[in-house]
Design an enzyme around this catalytic site. Structure first.
Site, PDB file in Angstrom:
ATOM      1  CG  ASP A  18      -1.919   1.143   1.232  1.00 29.65           C
ATOM      2  OD1 ASP A  18      -2.361   1.559   0.137  1.00 29.65           O
ATOM      3  OD2 ASP A  18      -2.263   1.643   2.311  1.00 29.65           O
ATOM      4  CB  SER A  19       0.131   4.780  -0.642  1.00 28.80           C
ATOM      5  OG  SER A  19      -1.061   4.815   0.135  1.00 28.80           O
ATOM      6  CE1 TYR A  50       2.098   5.264  -4.219  1.00 27.12           C
ATOM      7  CE2 TYR A  50       0.920   3.198  -4.514  1.00 27.12           C
ATOM      8  CZ  TYR A  50       2.106   3.895  -4.414  1.00 27.12           C
ATOM      9  OH  TYR A  50       3.302   3.218  -4.516  1.00 27.12           O
ATOM     10  CB  CYS A  82      -3.326   0.315  -2.583  1.00 21.61           C
ATOM     11  SG  CYS A  82      -3.448   2.013  -3.138  1.00 21.61           S
ATOM     12  CB  SER A  84      -5.526   4.610  -5.147  1.00 24.79           C
ATOM     13  OG  SER A  84      -6.302   5.077  -4.098  1.00 24.79           O
ATOM     14  CD  GLU A 160      -0.717   6.837   6.381  1.00 24.88           C
ATOM     15  OE1 GLU A 160       0.341   6.923   7.027  1.00 24.88           O
ATOM     16  OE2 GLU A 160      -0.956   5.903   5.594  1.00 24.88           O
ATOM     17  CB  CYS A 192      -9.721   4.086   0.679  1.00 25.13           C
ATOM     18  SG  CYS A 192      -8.062   4.543   1.252  1.00 25.13           S
ATOM     19  CG  HIS A 194      -5.326   4.663   4.434  1.00 20.66           C
ATOM     20  ND1 HIS A 194      -4.756   4.213   3.271  1.00 20.66           N
ATOM     21  CD2 HIS A 194      -4.313   5.194   5.170  1.00 20.66           C
ATOM     22  CE1 HIS A 194      -3.450   4.478   3.292  1.00 20.66           C
ATOM     23  NE2 HIS A 194      -3.158   5.074   4.442  1.00 20.66           N
TER      24      HIS A 194
HETATM   25  N1  DGL Z   1      -4.991   2.845   0.869  1.00 22.90           N
HETATM   26  C1  DGL Z   1      -5.117   3.291  -0.427  1.00 22.90           C
HETATM   27  C2  DGL Z   1      -6.357   2.870  -1.151  1.00 22.90           C
HETATM   28  O1  DGL Z   1      -6.906   1.824  -0.833  1.00 22.90           O
HETATM   29  C3  DGL Z   1      -4.475   4.573  -0.899  1.00 22.90           C
HETATM   30  C4  DGL Z   1      -4.590   5.804  -0.094  1.00 22.90           C
HETATM   31  C5  DGL Z   1      -3.748   6.910  -0.719  1.00 22.90           C
HETATM   32  O2  DGL Z   1      -2.519   6.773  -0.720  1.00 22.90           O
HETATM   33  O3  DGL Z   1      -4.309   7.879  -1.227  1.00 22.90           O
HETATM   34  O4  DGL Z   1      -6.814   3.523  -2.052  1.00 22.90           O
END
Ligand code: DGL
Length: 271
Positions: A18-19, A50, A82, A84, A160, A192, A194
């Protein structure tokens, strides 16, 4: 070769990418369902976030970081934890890596099936919301639903912050989620990785009548399927690890969180 069960190759090591820290929501489910697996958690924190990156930059960046990670450790399965990145780069990655590549994509199909009133919310990054891949999922599986989409990078930052032990501004969270308030949705897709890390906060704001849906369970089951023909016999010498692309004080603040996921052994990738 992709998507075929792995030949006996033990112990299975899963690269979860992941990012930032979002992929930990996927790690939790892999560890719950597949405790014999070893995890290499890879965060491209140097290029975070990302969700606002251009599509061209993102594919080459993901390719570069994954290559560095696979050169460092013997990886059996790659999980793009991730949305994205997955909604953009999956076909490319499946053609360019020899390991099976499992992608986390928005859980639109299960959400549409779960929704009783056919009003669903999609909460993702701006990148994921705008992808043609996501629009296609909606057309294919939720054409009978009214879909309200919100793309937010701020919410990614709040997740985060939470994992670094910082205080989250509830007011900020509420202003991000406000567009869902009067839509009557009964189901919200956390698209996402996160966002499941903020599940409690999101649930409190939207109320218990809204079901929150994410992809973690499906991803762990997909990995289990790929590992079906592999005996789960773990070499005690194999340890989990965490890989970062930037060494900075934010990584230091993740010490307790990484410990919780048994990922203390940190290394840094030169990319
Ligand atoms: N966790 C990520 C996702 O599922 C990316 C979040 C990011 O870096 O913008 O999209």
């Amino acid at each position: 070769m992709n998507n075929k069960p792995l030949a006996a190759h033990l112990p299975a090591r899963i690269l979860v990418f992941d990012s930032g820290v979002g992929g930990l929501s996927i790690v939790a489910e892999i560890q719950r369902q597949l405790p014999a697996c070893r995890i290499s958690y890879c965060s491209d924190n140097a290029a975070f976030p990302y969700g606002t990156k251009s599509e061209k930059d993102l594919i080459s960046r993901v390719d570069k970081v994954l290559r560095a990670a696979c050169n460092l450790e013997a990886i059996d399965i790659i999980v793009i934890a991730c949305n994205s990145a997955s909604t953009l780069a999956l076909p490319y990655l499946r053609n360019h890596f020899e390991q099976p590549v499992v992608g986390v994509v928005p859980a639109i199909k299960p959400a549409a099936q779960l929704s009783k009133n056919k009003r669903i919310g999609l909460l993702a990054t701006p990148g994921t919301v705008s992808r043609s891949y996501t629009r296609q999922l909606i057309d294919d599986f939720a054409s009978d639903c009214q879909v309200t989409s919100v793309g937010s990078s701020q919410l990614v930052n709040l997740a985060e912050q939470k994992l670094r032990g910082e205080t989250i501004e509830q007011a900020q969270l509420q202003s991000i989620l406000k567009p869902f308030k009067n839509t009557g949705i009964d189901t919200l897709i956390l698209a996402c990785t996160h966002f499941p890390l903020l599940k409690d906060e999101i649930q409190v704001y939207l109320g218990s009548a809204v079901s929150l849906v994410d992809s973690a369970d499906a991803i762990a089951r997909r990995i289990a399927y790929l590992l079906k023909s592999t005996e789960t016999k773990v070499d005690p010498k194999e340890v989990n690890s965490s890989l970062f692309t930037a060494k900075n004080s934010d990584v230091d603040k993740l010490f307790d969180v990484l410990k919780k996921y048994h990922l203390q052994h940190s290394r840094y990738l030169q990319v």
